[in-house]
Design an enzyme around this catalytic site. Structure first.
Site, PDB file in Angstrom:
ATOM      1  N   TYR A 195      39.626  86.738  36.180  1.00  0.00           N
ATOM      2  CA  TYR A 195      38.928  87.695  35.315  1.00  0.00           C
ATOM      3  C   TYR A 195      39.314  87.452  33.859  1.00  0.00           C
ATOM      4  CZ  TYR A 195      37.740  92.295  33.306  1.00  0.00           C
ATOM      5  OH  TYR A 195      37.245  93.323  32.545  1.00  0.00           O
ATOM      6  N   SER A 241      37.260  91.798  27.157  1.00  0.00           N
ATOM      7  CA  SER A 241      38.437  92.545  27.605  1.00  0.00           C
ATOM      8  C   SER A 241      39.648  92.002  26.880  1.00  0.00           C
ATOM      9  CB  SER A 241      38.637  92.389  29.114  1.00  0.00           C
ATOM     10  OG  SER A 241      39.876  92.927  29.522  1.00  0.00           O
TER      11      SER A 241
END
Length: 251
Positions: free
Chosen positions: A155, A142
């Site tokens: 995350y 990501s």
């Protein structure tokens, strides 16, 4: 792009980006193992791919944070389709919120799935790839792991770890003909992005406005890049991190 007759294992493929990746690989002729924590969803996606693309498929249920479950899943895939030639580590979880409001249980789950799970699945398929002298590994990371993301602190940390893991592994396994690359999606139309809107519509709207292309990605737009990296056309690419973010990040 040639992935025909290769065996591909895609984690988190019961929906979203993982499902789109499985579809893209099947469309290009790969035999596809659909792995998801939701075994019923995995089976449904696998059946749909077989019907629409005429390729061999199998659906397996596994929580990738459980190493025993991962070993069993890989054994099932190998028995059904053969050794894994292409691994796409897509499965991930997140909880949107301020770091100071989060707790250790949440941290542990995110780390266990996103980082340790990626490491665990990779290790489970690596020895046969080395023995056969080739393979493709693609991690779905990501841009949160490259530049950070408010409301996604742990995350972001796990995705940064996935990127570093991919680079280091690429150096170790290159001599065996195995490539390892990362794809970093920007905001994509998935359930995970829906969490952002649920947490703060203002945050969601501001994110979309910041994207030069002025829209979020479709899962299939991520899948096309993954299919390329899994193919013979990307045989000389390894250790790379590609952002697919509509220009939101240019790093």
């Amino acid at each position: 792009m040639s992935v025909r007759e290769k065996v591909a294992l895609v984690t988190g493929a019961g929906s979203g980006i993982g499902e789109a990746v499985a579809d893209a690989l099947a469309a290009h002729g790969a035999a596809v193992a659909v792995c998801d924590v939701d075994a019923e969803a995995a089976a449904k996606v696998a059946a749909s791919l077989a019907e629409r693309h005429g390729v061999r498929t199998t659906g397996v249920g596994a929580d990738i944070s459980d190493s025993a479950a991962v070993r069993t899943a890989v054994e099932q895939v190998t028995a059904a389709l053969g050794p894994v030639d292409v691994l796409v580590n897509n499965a991930a979880v997140d909880v949107i919120g301020r770091f100071v409001d989060s707790d250790e249980e949440t941290w542990d789950r995110i780390i266990a799935v996103n980082l340790r799970g990626t490491i665990t699945v990779t290790r489970a398929v690596l020895d046969p790839m080395i023995e056969r002298g080739g393979g493709r590994i693609v991690h779905i990371a990501s841009d949160a792991g490259r530049v950070g993301s408010s409301g996604e602190v742990v995350y972001s940390a796990t995705k940064g770890g996935v990127i570093a893991f991919g680079k280091a592994l690429a150096r170790e396994v290159a001599r065996h003909g195995i490539t390892v690359n990362c794809v970093c999606p920007g905001p994509t139309d998935t359930a995970l992005l829906g969490q952002v809107a649920d947490y703060s519509q203002r945050m969601y709207d501001a994110t979309v406005r910041a994207i030069p292309l002025r829209r979020v990605a479709r899962p299939d737009e991520i899948a096309g890049v993954v299919a390329f990296l899994a193919s013979d056309d990307a045989a000389y690419m390894t250790g790379q991190t590609l952002s697919v973010s509509g220009g939101l990040t240019m790093v």
